[in-house]
Design a protein around this motif. Sequence first.
Motif, PDB file in Angstrom:
ATOM      1  N   MET A   1       0.837  -1.201   0.000  1.00 42.74           N
ATOM      2  CA  MET A   1       0.000   0.000   0.000  1.00 42.74           C
ATOM      3  C   MET A   1       0.872   1.251   0.000  1.00 42.74           C
ATOM      4  O   MET A   1       1.919   1.276   0.632  1.00 42.74           O
TER       5      MET A   1
ATOM      6  N   ALA B   1       7.106   0.586  -4.271  1.00 40.62           N
ATOM      7  CA  ALA B   1       7.449   0.590  -2.837  1.00 40.62           C
ATOM      8  C   ALA B   1       7.514  -0.840  -2.309  1.00 40.62           C
ATOM      9  O   ALA B   1       8.436  -1.199  -1.567  1.00 40.62           O
TER      10      ALA B   1
ATOM     11  N   CYS C   1      10.833  -2.684  -0.799  1.00 39.81           N
ATOM     12  CA  CYS C   1      10.822  -3.261   0.557  1.00 39.81           C
ATOM     13  C   CYS C   1      11.245  -4.727   0.524  1.00 39.81           C
ATOM     14  O   CYS C   1      12.043  -5.172   1.362  1.00 39.81           O
TER      15      CYS C   1
ATOM     16  N   ILE D   1      14.996  -4.981   0.058  1.00 43.91           N
ATOM     17  CA  ILE D   1      15.766  -4.626   1.259  1.00 43.91           C
ATOM     18  C   ILE D   1      15.678  -5.754   2.284  1.00 43.91           C
ATOM     19  O   ILE D   1      16.672  -6.129   2.904  1.00 43.91           O
TER      20      ILE D   1
ATOM     21  N   LEU E   1      16.931   5.768  -1.946  1.00 42.56           N
ATOM     22  CA  LEU E   1      16.111   6.093  -0.769  1.00 42.56           C
ATOM     23  C   LEU E   1      16.135   7.597  -0.496  1.00 42.56           C
ATOM     24  O   LEU E   1      15.108   8.194  -0.139  1.00 42.56           O
TER      25      LEU E   1
ATOM     26  N   LYS F   1       9.156  12.742  -1.159  1.00 47.28           N
ATOM     27  CA  LYS F   1       8.057  12.636  -0.185  1.00 47.28           C
ATOM     28  C   LYS F   1       7.925  13.900   0.650  1.00 47.28           C
ATOM     29  O   LYS F   1       6.824  14.382   0.900  1.00 47.28           O
TER      30      LYS F   1
ATOM     31  N   TYR G   1       5.085  -1.945  12.615  1.00 47.72           N
ATOM     32  CA  TYR G   1       5.290  -1.454  11.244  1.00 47.72           C
ATOM     33  C   TYR G   1       4.536  -2.337  10.246  1.00 47.72           C
ATOM     34  O   TYR G   1       3.798  -1.841   9.390  1.00 47.72           O
ATOM     35  N   ARG G   2       4.695  -3.662  10.367  1.00 49.37           N
ATOM     36  CA  ARG G   2       4.013  -4.571   9.436  1.00 49.37           C
ATOM     37  C   ARG G   2       2.491  -4.419   9.551  1.00 49.37           C
ATOM     38  O   ARG G   2       1.784  -4.465   8.545  1.00 49.37           O
TER      39      ARG G   2
ATOM     40  N   SER H   1       0.856  -1.867  10.074  1.00 52.84           N
ATOM     41  CA  SER H   1       0.368  -0.617   9.479  1.00 52.84           C
ATOM     42  C   SER H   1      -0.106  -0.847   8.049  1.00 52.84           C
ATOM     43  O   SER H   1      -0.893  -0.066   7.517  1.00 52.84           O
ATOM     44  N   GLY H   2       0.406  -1.883   7.407  1.00 50.50           N
ATOM     45  CA  GLY H   2       0.012  -2.159   6.033  1.00 50.50           C
ATOM     46  C   GLY H   2       0.723  -1.304   4.996  1.00 50.50           C
ATOM     47  O   GLY H   2       0.495  -1.481   3.803  1.00 50.50           O
ATOM     48  N   GLN H   3       1.553  -0.361   5.426  1.00 50.93           N
ATOM     49  CA  GLN H   3       2.255   0.496   4.466  1.00 50.93           C
ATOM     50  C   GLN H   3       3.629  -0.093   4.146  1.00 50.93           C
ATOM     51  O   GLN H   3       4.307  -0.611   5.033  1.00 50.93           O
ATOM     52  N   ASP H   4       4.031   0.033   2.890  1.00 55.55           N
ATOM     53  CA  ASP H   4       5.383  -0.363   2.478  1.00 55.55           C
ATOM     54  C   ASP H   4       6.241   0.888   2.404  1.00 55.55           C
ATOM     55  O   ASP H   4       6.066   1.716   1.510  1.00 55.55           O
ATOM     56  N   ARG H   5       7.151   1.033   3.352  1.00 54.46           N
ATOM     57  CA  ARG H   5       8.004   2.234   3.383  1.00 54.46           C
ATOM     58  C   ARG H   5       9.455   1.775   3.344  1.00 54.46           C
ATOM     59  O   ARG H   5      10.015   1.328   4.347  1.00 54.46           O
ATOM     60  N   PRO H   6      10.099   1.890   2.172  1.00 59.90           N
ATOM     61  CA  PRO H   6      11.458   1.365   2.011  1.00 59.90           C
ATOM     62  C   PRO H   6      12.448   1.900   3.047  1.00 59.90           C
ATOM     63  O   PRO H   6      13.335   1.151   3.487  1.00 59.90           O
ATOM     64  N   VAL H   7      12.315   3.146   3.456  1.00 59.20           N
ATOM     65  CA  VAL H   7      13.277   3.679   4.437  1.00 59.20           C
ATOM     66  C   VAL H   7      13.112   2.981   5.787  1.00 59.20           C
ATOM     67  O   VAL H   7      14.098   2.683   6.473  1.00 59.20           O
TER      68      VAL H   7
ATOM     69  N   GLU I   1      12.069  -0.041   6.157  1.00 60.28           N
ATOM     70  CA  GLU I   1      12.619  -1.377   5.917  1.00 60.28           C
ATOM     71  C   GLU I   1      14.149  -1.337   6.081  1.00 60.28           C
ATOM     72  O   GLU I   1      14.751  -2.214   6.715  1.00 60.28           O
ATOM     73  N   TYR I   2      14.733  -0.304   5.524  1.00 59.28           N
ATOM     74  CA  TYR I   2      16.189  -0.146   5.596  1.00 59.28           C
ATOM     75  C   TYR I   2      16.641   0.101   7.040  1.00 59.28           C
ATOM     76  O   TYR I   2      17.624  -0.467   7.514  1.00 59.28           O
TER      77      TYR I   2
END
Lengths: 98, 344
Positions: A1, A53, A57, A60, A73, A80, B178-179, B181-187, B189-190
């Motif tokens: 999402m 996205a 993810c 990573i 990133l 953003k 975090y999981r 939340s349902g959002q995929d946020r690459p930062v 994740e990093y």
Amino acid sequence: MADSPPPAMLIAEVRRALDEGLAPGFPQKVAANALGIAQRELENGPPVSAEEAARMCAAIRAGEDGADLVGELIALTIAKLEIDQPAYPSFRAWKDGG
Amino acid sequence: MSEASPVENVDALAVAILDAARTAGVPADAVDGLKRLGGGASKDMWSFDLMLDGGGRMELVLRRQPPGRRFSSQGLGSVAREAALARLAGEAGVPVPAIAFELPAGSPAGDGYAMERLAGETVGVRVLKLPELADARAGMAHRCGEILARLHAATVPDGLNLRSQGAREELAALEVRYRDSGQDRPVFEYALRWLADNLPDEHRRVLLHGDFRNGNLMVGPEGIRALLDWELAHVGPPAYDLAWLCVPSWRFQRPELPVGGFGTREDLITGYVGAGGAPVDRAELHAWEVFQTMNWGVMCLGVAKAFVEGPRTVEAAVIARRASETEFDLLRMLAPDHGGWNGR
């Protein structure tokens, strides 16, 4: 999402608040802020698609770094901030050379 | 909640408060000037004066969760338990409002306690701006270190069933939130990957306030008057509290002052060690600052999820979008020298 809430929900909520009678002062500023986020995202497009996205993810999590993961990133995060919070003081300080 | 409900009826609440005071042995005659001060979704605050038998008046604030509302805390099992912790912290030398009495189990007023009504500024942005608080700000990072050292030296109380969570458990819980939340946020994740490699295992656990930051510090011209809001208290690594105060989001217009926008890490640590706190490892503090910055970001994602699922407010929508600021801060912490920053 993708990042949440999406622009349509931001606009709908401000509209509901206006219908119910938005008090002057801080509540109006918050509403203007919410509309600003929605407007910038609609004008510029989302900084990343939900599919992209999710792909980033997964990569990573799998431990992949790609050619320049951190560079990607950083670019994504700047995009953003330009939509969500261009006035964030740390962000402005960086833009001013900090 | 309907208007006829006794918890929203001011007169009924006054009667319940008076009963609670008497049950606790306070020789109270009447409740005067009861009025709501505001509060969050699950808890509220009321100001009132307790008139005593034979004259005298106690100026108090009631913090409570009305009956029937779901308890929202991640930490303590009830609001009244905060009173026990605040008492203990006060005995350890932490500035806290004196507790007057607790609401007994089954009180129609709900679950909570009454405390001394102190005056002072709590709104973070005003604490950093008001000219009359300039002297207070100058000494505040040092003082925060002292306060945390005293709290961390306190004996962990039995009987409150405080959750005890070490570094690995905190990180696992952060990832779950975090999981969820349902959002995929690459930062994020990093950052999770970085934390898995870099967050040191704790060597000791202490009593933590759990939410030690701007907004929970009541400030007057002479300095910090009280540390408020104990609902997230738990047991864990000392750096948890020190780092939370250093999250960039609390710095407002002063991003160059890492401790709450009012001081330096050197002042914070000097105050901490000077008051008996254990030496602070800077790499460990840095790792916990990364953790806590992501923690605030994930809280924003939680607000987003609650917004989407309803009920909604415009404020929640805007807070939800603040997750991006924490991503920016995380990358500034994790890759400050990367060439990607040069393209501004």
